[in-house]
Design an enzyme around this catalytic site. Structure first.
Site, mmCIF file in Angstrom:
data_model
loop_
_atom_site.group_PDB
_atom_site.id
_atom_site.type_symbol
_atom_site.label_atom_id
_atom_site.label_comp_id
_atom_site.label_asym_id
_atom_site.label_seq_id
_atom_site.Cartn_x
_atom_site.Cartn_y
_atom_site.Cartn_z
ATOM 1 N N GLY A 1 0.730 -1.389 0.055
ATOM 2 C CA GLY A 1 0.245 -0.080 0.150
ATOM 3 C C GLY A 1 0.587 1.029 -0.099
ATOM 4 O O GLY A 1 1.750 1.136 -0.666
ATOM 5 N N ASP B 1 16.005 -6.925 7.112
ATOM 6 C CA ASP B 1 16.019 -5.813 5.845
ATOM 7 C C ASP B 1 16.919 -4.755 6.261
ATOM 8 O O ASP B 1 16.231 -3.833 5.339
ATOM 9 C CB ASP B 1 14.511 -5.492 4.753
ATOM 10 C CG ASP B 1 14.432 -5.116 4.368
ATOM 11 O OD1 ASP B 1 15.403 -5.005 2.995
ATOM 12 O OD2 ASP B 1 13.169 -4.851 3.451
ATOM 13 N N VAL C 1 3.042 4.904 2.307
ATOM 14 C CA VAL C 1 2.829 5.277 3.672
ATOM 15 C C VAL C 1 2.445 7.274 2.890
ATOM 16 O O VAL C 1 3.087 7.778 2.440
ATOM 17 C CB VAL C 1 4.746 5.618 4.018
ATOM 18 C CG1 VAL C 1 4.863 6.150 5.214
ATOM 19 C CG2 VAL C 1 4.313 3.867 4.526
ATOM 20 N N LYS D 1 1.249 4.041 7.481
ATOM 21 C CA LYS D 1 1.309 3.002 7.034
ATOM 22 C C LYS D 1 -0.035 2.685 6.462
ATOM 23 O O LYS D 1 -0.404 1.774 7.077
ATOM 24 C CB LYS D 1 2.034 2.302 6.946
ATOM 25 C CG LYS D 1 3.268 0.964 5.929
ATOM 26 C CD LYS D 1 3.766 0.433 7.048
ATOM 27 C CE LYS D 1 4.806 -0.573 5.933
ATOM 28 N NZ LYS D 1 5.928 -1.029 6.181
HETATM 29 P P1 ADP Z 1 8.106 -1.397 2.722
HETATM 30 O O1 ADP Z 1 8.078 -2.359 3.583
HETATM 31 O O2 ADP Z 1 7.773 -1.356 1.172
HETATM 32 O O3 ADP Z 1 9.652 -1.369 2.374
HETATM 33 P P2 ADP Z 1 8.578 0.937 4.406
HETATM 34 O O4 ADP Z 1 8.515 0.248 5.699
HETATM 35 O O5 ADP Z 1 10.168 0.421 4.179
HETATM 36 O O6 ADP Z 1 8.149 0.131 3.447
HETATM 37 O O7 ADP Z 1 8.677 2.206 4.147
HETATM 38 C C1 ADP Z 1 8.236 2.127 1.938
HETATM 39 C C2 ADP Z 1 8.551 3.798 2.408
HETATM 40 O O8 ADP Z 1 8.169 4.807 3.430
HETATM 41 C C3 ADP Z 1 10.354 4.423 2.958
HETATM 42 O O9 ADP Z 1 10.666 4.350 1.859
HETATM 43 C C4 ADP Z 1 10.139 5.985 3.314
HETATM 44 O O10 ADP Z 1 10.256 6.827 2.376
HETATM 45 C C5 ADP Z 1 8.105 6.027 3.492
HETATM 46 N N1 ADP Z 1 8.070 5.726 4.887
HETATM 47 C C6 ADP Z 1 8.216 4.776 5.817
HETATM 48 N N2 ADP Z 1 8.603 5.124 7.396
HETATM 49 C C7 ADP Z 1 8.101 5.949 7.461
HETATM 50 C C8 ADP Z 1 8.309 6.986 8.396
HETATM 51 N N3 ADP Z 1 8.689 6.800 9.503
HETATM 52 N N4 ADP Z 1 8.553 8.596 7.798
HETATM 53 C C9 ADP Z 1 8.685 8.522 6.967
HETATM 54 N N5 ADP Z 1 8.544 8.357 6.123
HETATM 55 C C10 ADP Z 1 8.434 6.603 6.365
HETATM 56 MG MG MG Z 2 11.266 -0.586 2.946
#
Ligand code: ADP
Ligand code: MG
Length: 613
Positions: free
Chosen positions: A342, A457, A344, A365
């Site tokens: 999805g 990861d 964020v 998220k």
């Molecule tokens: P995925 O499992 O798809 O890699 P992530 O948790 O890494 O999911 O989140 C995807 C993207 O969303 C990150 O690369 C970042 O750009 C943004 N993002 C996620 N968490 C945060 C946060 N706490 N603050 C700011 N941006 C975030």
């Molecule tokens: Mg990620």
């Protein structure tokens, strides 16, 4: 914890007395040119070089100069104690002979800690606690470890302001009145601002109050006339409590400033001014001035200055609070990132707790495909892991919200993923800045290792930045908690795995441990030092597996310091049993980080310090 640049030298004995130094030299045969280095008890960061020549022991002070270099007065300065000794082993430069043979400490024995080391560590803790109103011991520890060099400098210039014996601007007569009130112990003392712009020490002895002017010399060092010189006023006081050093007697009872005791913990003046965006005029300067952090602009805030350092939304452990009501959340249209799950989104969490204005910036998220229970389970597992973690260098989860879709609410790291940040800010992030960020990542990972979680990861894309100086590990989508007796997690099936970040045992045996996270940490370091470069650019994941098996490794990025590349290579030790763990990796990062913080900064000219008029 040591910010001492000599701590790694095998001939550095730490805080040993002159007599002990001579005994060590004697035991080691007293040949000409036999030498050792020890800590100077009078200065913050000074040493004494003890050298044998023709059966005589000579002791030379090595001073830390205002520009951060080190030298024996009258001879050439060098950028560190190691460099100084190396130079003196080639040329005597005024000594009776060159340094020939180091007198080593017993193996496995660390340099002896001095009064100032312990004092400094305790004071650092106290300073951090008060300056940032931190209560949690863990938070204090994190702050001290991750910023000890900067904190020492900040503290050394302002620490006396917090001492009970410091009375600020009071007159000589008022000092006398205070000392004559209450007990009449010899050595009862206070320190006040003197009319001349420095400080004065007032001490009671035999019913008379004696006033000593504290002078400050050109290099910013403090002394009472003809006495020893000290880098800071509080060090001087500490020393004078042990030795009279020219006074009528030792300092004893502190004549306490009642106003000081009543003062609530507050930012020391220096920092408060900087935080308001106002740069104070150069402080009537001590040796520390040139290496004081430049006025703190937004990008120079320490992590402790940011709300993300402590848990802004204190989340009681009970599960009811784990869920956030939809009406507490305001969701923005702005998308921060997206993936298969999805997206964020940016948002605000309204809270009545702790946070001053009741609003916390959050990242949310949001699941795309609610109906797939598999995806929902995954997010629940991610939330469960995050719920158990609380560390400054790990993105905190604030809760889950079940409304139009399942939403995981996290604290916001608004400067985004490390790799992208570095790609677009090449010119403004120094190698030192990268070392600082990667040290923070190693601290976060060390915490995970201690709590027995494997991340699985770790990559630069999953290190998010609060700002240029503050990194947090994120994305616990693949993470696992290890059982109490487990050393690794065994995956039953493979998935969409980031092979280029994975250690050989993950790929061959599906075994994941903190040691395999260490491998990924090495790759993350490589990404960081290549400013967001792509590892093994010309290969696909499966080719990398063979490439590693054949003994190849990523090359050193052009800007990467040798010591940091060495650590990466250690992280890529094929056999996980021989690989360092995070406790070791964090230690190496810390040692290197402290060592570069102690080096002179460009523009630190010798003699820039001005005495107070
Ligand atoms: P995925 O499992 O798809 O890699 P992530 O948790 O890494 O999911 O989140 C995807 C993207 O969303 C990150 O690369 C970042 O750009 C943004 N993002 C996620 N968490 C945060 C946060 N706490 N603050 C700011 N941006 C975030
Ligand atoms: Mg990620």
């Amino acid at each position: 914890m040591s910010t001492d640049p000599a701590s790694q030298l095998p001939f550095y004995h730490g805080s040993i007395s002159r007599r002990d130094a001579e005994r060590e030299l004697m035991l080691a045969d007293s040949a000409d040119g036999l030498f050792l280095l020890r800590q100077c008890q009078r200065s913050l960061g000074g040493y004494v070089l003890s050298l044998t020549y023709q059966g005589v022991f000579n002791h030379y002070p090595v001073e830390r100069l205002p520009n951060g270099t080190y030298g024996i007065p009258g001879s050439m300065p060098h950028c560190g104690p190691a460099e100084l000794c190396e130079f003196l082993s080639r040329e005597p430069d005024g000594l009776p002979c060159a340094l020939r043979r180091p007198c080593l400490r017993a193996p496995e024995q660390p340099p002896r800690k001095g009064l100032f080391d312990t004092l400094r560590e305790n004071l650092l803790r106290e300073y951090v606690k008060q300056t940032w109103s931190l209560e949690d011991a863990e938070d204090i520890e994190q702050a001290v470890i991750s910023h000890a060099p900067q904190l020492e400098k900040l503290m050394a210039t302002t620490a006396h302001e917090k001492m009970a014996w410091y009375h600020g601007k009071i007159s000589r007569q008022e000092g006398e009145r205070l000392l004559n009130t209450g007990s009449k112990t010899d050595g009862k003392f206070l320190v006040r601002d003197s009319e001349a712009g420095t400080f004065a020490l007032s001490m009671l002895y035999g019913k008379t109050v004696y006033h000593y002017r504290i002078n400050q010399d050109k290099s910013g060092k403090y002394s009472i006339p003809e006495g020893d010189r000290f880098d800071t006023v509080w060090q001087m006081v500490q020393y004078l409590k042990m030795k009279p050093a020219g006074l009528m007697t030792n300092l004893s009872e502190e004549c306490a400033n009642s106003a000081m005791a009543a003062k609530s913990p507050a930012l020391p003046a220096g920092r408060k001014e900087r935080l308001n965006g106002y740069t104070p005029p150069p402080r009537a300067t001590s040796f520390l001035k040139p290496s004081l952090p430049a006025p703190l602009a937004g990008s120079q805030l320490l992590p402790m200055d940011c709300s993300g350092f402590v848990n802004a939304y204190h989340n009681p452990k009970d599960l009811k609070k784990f869920f956030i009501n939809r009406d507490q959340l305001v969701m923005d249209e702005v998308e921060l990132g997206s993936g298969n799950f999805g997206c964020v989104k940016k948002g605000v969490l309204k809270t009545t707790e702790n946070n001053e204005n009741g609003q916390i910036d959050v990242a949310i998220k949001v699941l795309k495909n609610e109906n797939e229970s598999l995806v929902k389970d995954e997010m629940m597992r991610e939330a469960e892991i995050m719920h158990q973690l609380s560390n400054a260098y790990i993105v905190r989860m604030l809760g889950l919200c079940q409304a139009e879709s399942l939403m995981l609410v996290m604290e916001m790291a608004s400067a985004g993923p490390l790799n992208k940040f570095l790609q677009s800010n090449k010119s403004s992030v120094s190698v030192e800045g990268i070392v600082r960020l990667m040290h923070q990542v190693s601290m976060g990972m060390r915490y995970l290792e201690e709590k027995k979680f494997v991340h699985r990861d770790l990559a630069a894309r999953n290190v998010l930045l609060v700002n240029q100086n503050f990194a947090k590990i994120s994305d616990f989508g693949l993470s696992k908690a290890l059982g109490a007796d487990d050393r690794y997690y065994k995956a039953r099936t493979t998935g969409k795995w980031p092979l280029k970040w994975y250690a050989p045992e993950c790929i061959s045996f599906h075994k994941f441990s903190s040691k395999s996270d260490v491998w990924s940490f090495g790759v993350t370091m490589w990404e960081a030092f290549s400013y967001g470069g792509k590892p093994y650019r010309k290969m696909v994941g499966t080719q990398v597996v063979d490439y590693i098996k054949e003994g190849n490794r990523l090359e050193r990025p052009s800007q990467c310091p040798e010591q940091m590349y060495q650590l990466m290579m250690d992280c890529w030790t094929y056999n996980h049993e021989d690989r360092p763990d995070f406790q070791q990796a964090e230690g190496s990062m810390r040692t290197y980080y402290y060592s570069i913080c102690n080096q002179p900064q460009p523009g630190d000219e010798a003699g820039a310090a001005q005495p107070i008029k």
